[in-house]
Design a protein around this motif. Structure first.
Motif, PDB file in Angstrom:
ATOM      1  N   GLY A  44       0.745  -1.303   0.073  1.00  9.63           N
ATOM      2  CA  GLY A  44       0.001  -0.224   0.166  1.00  9.63           C
ATOM      3  C   GLY A  44       0.933   1.496   0.099  1.00  9.63           C
ATOM      4  N   GLY A  45       2.181   0.988  -0.045  1.00  4.96           N
ATOM      5  CA  GLY A  45       2.806   2.359  -0.025  1.00  4.96           C
ATOM      6  C   GLY A  45       3.140   3.024  -1.528  1.00  4.96           C
ATOM      7  N   ILE A  46       3.365   4.262  -1.419  1.00  3.71           N
ATOM      8  CA  ILE A  46       3.803   5.021  -2.564  1.00  3.71           C
ATOM      9  C   ILE A  46       4.849   4.665  -3.409  1.00  3.71           C
ATOM     10  CG2 ILE A  46       3.991   7.556  -3.638  1.00  3.71           C
ATOM     11  CD1 ILE A  46       2.153   8.294  -1.268  1.00  3.71           C
ATOM     12  N   ASN A  47       5.914   4.206  -2.629  1.00  6.69           N
ATOM     13  CA  ASN A  47       7.158   4.137  -3.214  1.00  6.69           C
ATOM     14  C   ASN A  47       7.782   2.844  -2.617  1.00  6.69           C
ATOM     15  OD1 ASN A  47       9.813   3.913  -4.135  1.00  6.69           O
ATOM     16  ND2 ASN A  47      10.068   6.243  -3.956  1.00  6.69           N
ATOM     17  N   PRO A  48       7.381   1.680  -3.072  1.00  7.73           N
ATOM     18  CA  PRO A  48       7.904   0.283  -2.661  1.00  7.73           C
ATOM     19  C   PRO A  48       9.274   0.172  -2.498  1.00  7.73           C
ATOM     20  CG  PRO A  48       6.528  -0.136  -4.451  1.00  7.73           C
ATOM     21  CD  PRO A  48       6.736   1.456  -4.460  1.00  7.73           C
ATOM     22  N   THR A  49      10.055   0.731  -3.534  1.00  5.88           N
ATOM     23  CA  THR A  49      11.500   0.630  -3.635  1.00  5.88           C
ATOM     24  C   THR A  49      12.120   1.356  -2.465  1.00  5.88           C
ATOM     25  OG1 THR A  49      11.582   0.520  -6.030  1.00  5.88           O
ATOM     26  CG2 THR A  49      13.839   1.227  -4.960  1.00  5.88           C
ATOM     27  N   ALA A  50      11.685   2.539  -2.043  1.00  7.63           N
ATOM     28  CA  ALA A  50      12.165   3.166  -0.835  1.00  7.63           C
ATOM     29  C   ALA A  50      12.161   2.730   0.379  1.00  7.63           C
ATOM     30  CB  ALA A  50      11.521   4.940  -0.838  1.00  7.63           C
ATOM     31  N   ALA A  51      10.721   1.980   0.643  1.00  7.74           N
ATOM     32  CA  ALA A  51      10.260   1.150   1.790  1.00  7.74           C
ATOM     33  C   ALA A  51      11.348  -0.053   1.958  1.00  7.74           C
ATOM     34  CB  ALA A  51       9.240   0.798   1.450  1.00  7.74           C
ATOM     35  N   ILE A  52      11.804  -0.669   0.834  1.00  8.67           N
ATOM     36  CA  ILE A  52      12.273  -1.508   0.938  1.00  8.67           C
ATOM     37  C   ILE A  52      13.863  -1.171   1.274  1.00  8.67           C
ATOM     38  CG2 ILE A  52      13.879  -3.490  -0.358  1.00  8.67           C
ATOM     39  CD1 ILE A  52      11.366  -3.883  -1.924  1.00  8.67           C
ATOM     40  N   TYR A  53      14.204  -0.015   0.868  1.00  4.53           N
ATOM     41  CA  TYR A  53      15.617   0.279   0.972  1.00  4.53           C
ATOM     42  C   TYR A  53      15.954   0.563   2.677  1.00  4.53           C
ATOM     43  CZ  TYR A  53      19.693   3.744   0.748  1.00  4.53           C
ATOM     44  OH  TYR A  53      20.822   4.415   1.121  1.00  4.53           O
ATOM     45  N   GLN A  54      14.761   1.414   3.090  1.00  4.43           N
ATOM     46  CA  GLN A  54      14.705   1.801   4.728  1.00  4.43           C
ATOM     47  C   GLN A  54      14.608   0.466   5.293  1.00  4.43           C
ATOM     48  OE1 GLN A  54      15.274   4.610   5.723  1.00  4.43           O
ATOM     49  NE2 GLN A  54      15.388   5.423   3.747  1.00  4.43           N
ATOM     50  N   PHE A  55      13.762  -0.718   5.099  1.00  4.09           N
ATOM     51  CA  PHE A  55      13.830  -1.871   5.833  1.00  4.09           C
ATOM     52  C   PHE A  55      15.427  -2.462   5.766  1.00  4.09           C
ATOM     53  CE2 PHE A  55      13.764  -6.338   6.148  1.00  4.09           C
ATOM     54  CZ  PHE A  55      12.921  -6.474   7.076  1.00  4.09           C
ATOM     55  N   VAL A  56      15.868  -2.524   4.630  1.00  7.67           N
ATOM     56  CA  VAL A  56      17.181  -3.073   4.530  1.00  7.67           C
ATOM     57  C   VAL A  56      18.162  -2.510   5.360  1.00  7.67           C
ATOM     58  CG1 VAL A  56      18.958  -3.996   3.022  1.00  7.67           C
ATOM     59  CG2 VAL A  56      16.830  -4.478   2.603  1.00  7.67           C
ATOM     60  N   LYS A  57      18.069  -1.052   5.331  1.00 10.55           N
ATOM     61  CA  LYS A  57      19.147  -0.300   5.914  1.00 10.55           C
ATOM     62  C   LYS A  57      19.133  -0.478   7.478  1.00 10.55           C
ATOM     63  CE  LYS A  57      21.690   1.688   2.736  1.00 10.55           C
ATOM     64  NZ  LYS A  57      23.166   1.541   2.717  1.00 10.55           N
ATOM     65  N   ARG A  58      17.768  -0.507   7.868  1.00 12.20           N
ATOM     66  CA  ARG A  58      17.568  -1.027   9.555  1.00 12.20           C
ATOM     67  C   ARG A  58      18.120  -2.253   9.801  1.00 12.20           C
ATOM     68  NH1 ARG A  58      12.581   1.216   8.335  1.00 12.20           N
ATOM     69  NH2 ARG A  58      11.572  -0.726   8.577  1.00 12.20           N
ATOM     70  N   PHE A  59      18.057  -3.206   8.826  1.00 12.32           N
ATOM     71  CA  PHE A  59      18.394  -4.514   9.156  1.00 12.32           C
ATOM     72  C   PHE A  59      19.979  -4.659   9.266  1.00 12.32           C
ATOM     73  CE2 PHE A  59      20.469  -8.312   7.261  1.00 12.32           C
ATOM     74  CZ  PHE A  59      19.991  -9.362   8.085  1.00 12.32           C
ATOM     75  N   LEU A  60      20.624  -3.873   8.400  1.00 11.02           N
ATOM     76  CA  LEU A  60      22.177  -3.691   8.316  1.00 11.02           C
ATOM     77  C   LEU A  60      22.708  -3.197   9.397  1.00 11.02           C
ATOM     78  CD1 LEU A  60      22.766  -2.972   4.376  1.00 11.02           C
ATOM     79  CD2 LEU A  60      23.163  -4.941   5.549  1.00 11.02           C
ATOM     80  N   SER A  61      21.825  -2.011   9.884  1.00  7.29           N
ATOM     81  CA  SER A  61      22.268  -1.435  11.159  1.00  7.29           C
ATOM     82  C   SER A  61      22.418  -2.094  12.331  1.00  7.29           C
ATOM     83  CB  SER A  61      21.234  -0.105  11.310  1.00  7.29           C
ATOM     84  OG  SER A  61      21.815   0.599  12.476  1.00  7.29           O
ATOM     85  N   ASN A  62      21.219  -2.997  12.535  1.00 10.66           N
ATOM     86  CA  ASN A  62      21.196  -3.759  13.643  1.00 10.66           C
ATOM     87  C   ASN A  62      22.029  -5.155  13.342  1.00 10.66           C
ATOM     88  OD1 ASN A  62      19.104  -2.475  14.745  1.00 10.66           O
ATOM     89  ND2 ASN A  62      17.486  -3.719  13.623  1.00 10.66           N
TER      90      ASN A  62
END
Length: 66
Positions: A44-62
């Motif tokens: 339901g997001g407007i920009n799925p690529t940006a949402a995946i980017y943010q998710f993966v960056k959080r994952f990498l940070s952890n």
């Protein structure tokens, strides 16, 4: 291959991605499967690529302790 089974090299390459498109290209070329949590975030997001980017960056940070 899922995020939990990535090699240190793959994690580093993902961490070095500066744009969502660069990250998506790497995910596709390495055949990395995104977890359901990532897919839930883009539903339901407007920009799925940006949402995946943010998710993966959080994952990498952890995972990398940043």
């Amino acid at each position: 291959m899922n995020l939990d089974s990535l090699t240190n090299d793959q994690l580093a390459r993902m961490d070095n991605c500066k744009t969502p498109d660069e990250l998506m290209s790497l995910i596709e070329s390495d055949g990395i499967e995104l977890p359901d949590e990532a897919l839930d975030e883009i539903a339901g997001g407007i920009n799925p690529t940006a949402a995946i980017y943010q998710f993966v960056k959080r994952f990498l940070s952890n995972r990398l302790g940043k």
